[in-house]
Enzyme design. Structure first.
Site, PDB file in Angstrom:
ATOM      1  N   ASP A  54       0.834  -1.197   0.000  1.00  0.00           N
ATOM      2  CA  ASP A  54       0.000   0.000   0.000  1.00  0.00           C
ATOM      3  C   ASP A  54       0.872   1.252   0.000  1.00  0.00           C
ATOM      4  O   ASP A  54       0.602   2.225  -0.727  1.00  0.00           O
ATOM      5  CB  ASP A  54      -0.918  -0.017   1.220  1.00  0.00           C
ATOM      6  CG  ASP A  54      -1.721   1.258   1.366  1.00  0.00           C
ATOM      7  OD1 ASP A  54      -2.621   1.482   0.544  1.00  0.00           O
ATOM      8  OD2 ASP A  54      -1.444   2.032   2.298  1.00  0.00           O
ATOM      9  N   GLU A 126      -1.988  -5.317  -3.547  1.00  0.00           N
ATOM     10  CA  GLU A 126      -0.995  -4.552  -2.785  1.00  0.00           C
ATOM     11  C   GLU A 126       0.099  -5.475  -2.251  1.00  0.00           C
ATOM     12  O   GLU A 126       1.288  -5.113  -2.253  1.00  0.00           O
ATOM     13  CB  GLU A 126      -1.674  -3.806  -1.644  1.00  0.00           C
ATOM     14  CG  GLU A 126      -2.537  -2.652  -2.114  1.00  0.00           C
ATOM     15  CD  GLU A 126      -3.322  -1.993  -1.001  1.00  0.00           C
ATOM     16  OE1 GLU A 126      -3.724  -0.829  -1.188  1.00  0.00           O
ATOM     17  OE2 GLU A 126      -3.541  -2.631   0.050  1.00  0.00           O
TER      18      GLU A 126
END
Length: 238
Positions: A54, A126
């Site tokens: 992320d 992610e």
């Protein structure tokens, strides 16, 4: 999503083309695509890698929009960034590269409707970015990210106005009152919650939406009202 756990080597072969990266650490790659619900995961899942991925994605996209749109003010840059890193965009890319069918989950997750698995697809993507970063460094992660995110960066959606701001202005025009947001529910673990929020404008019918954060759910609910009432055309919503 996968009904059985694939070997790391099989995952590496499947993702070599879509990612442009030849994975060497098969165990790490397998962990990146294992959801906590998978039987016998014993904590070996993608949660920690999702955290790292992320941040890598956010850095690459922030740097990209900053350089690509030199005349854009901070507000527009934030809108573009948010549109490119939200769960729906990530889930769409996960589907595009064939990642969704490789995620190993428990049977209870596989029974959920597709819309409720958006976060899982986004989180796994992610985690995949983290796996690329840990092996190939920032440049390898950047090549992968820009390959799929750059074409989306120039869409009209990425530059749209903030839905909550737009709805507030419209609400004052039609009712003289601000929108009222209500938390209708919260599901999932603390590290990966899903919020359900409704928004009401005067006597208009409320709209309900979900998101990975309260803000994301509020933005989605606001966009739903704007589209439904014809303020925005279809395609301008998130």
């Amino acid at each position: 999503m996968a009904t059985k756990k694939l070997t790391g080597e099989a995952l590496a072969r499947a993702l070599a083309g879509p990612t442009g990266h030849l994975f060497q650490d098969f165990d790490r790659l397998r962990r990146a695509l294992t959801h906590a619900s998978a039987r016998h995961s014993k904590g070996v899942d993608y949660e920690r890698m999702e955290f790292l991925g992320d941040r890598v994605l956010g850095l690459v996209i922030a740097d990209f929009v900053f350089g690509t749109f030199p005349d854009a003010p901070e507000g527009e840059l934030s809108l573009r960034l948010n549109a490119l890193v939200n769960a729906d965009t990530l889930a769409e890319i996960a589907d595009e590269i064939g990642l969704t069918d490789l995620i190993h989950t428990g049977s209870e997750i596989r029974r959920l409707a597709g819309s409720k698995r958006v976060n899982i697809r986004a989180d796994a993507l992610e985690a995949l970015i983290a796996a690329i970063y840990l092996e190939g460094g920032l440049e390898a992660a950047k090549r992968f990210i820009l390959r799929y995110w750059e074409p989306r960066s120039r869409s009209a959606v990425a530059a749209r106005r903030d839905p909550k701001t737009e709805l507030q202005e419209w609400a004052h025009q039609v009712s003289g009152e601000p929108p009222v947001y209500t938390i209708e529910g919260r599901e999932g673990p603390d590290h990966d919650p899903v919020f359900t929020i409704s928004v009401c404008v005067g006597s208009y019918e409320p709209a309900v939406a979900t998101g990975r954060s309260k803000r994301e759910a509020e933005q989605a609910a606001a966009a739903a009202v704007l589209v439904r009432e014809g303020v925005w055309s279809v395609g301008e919503d998130a």
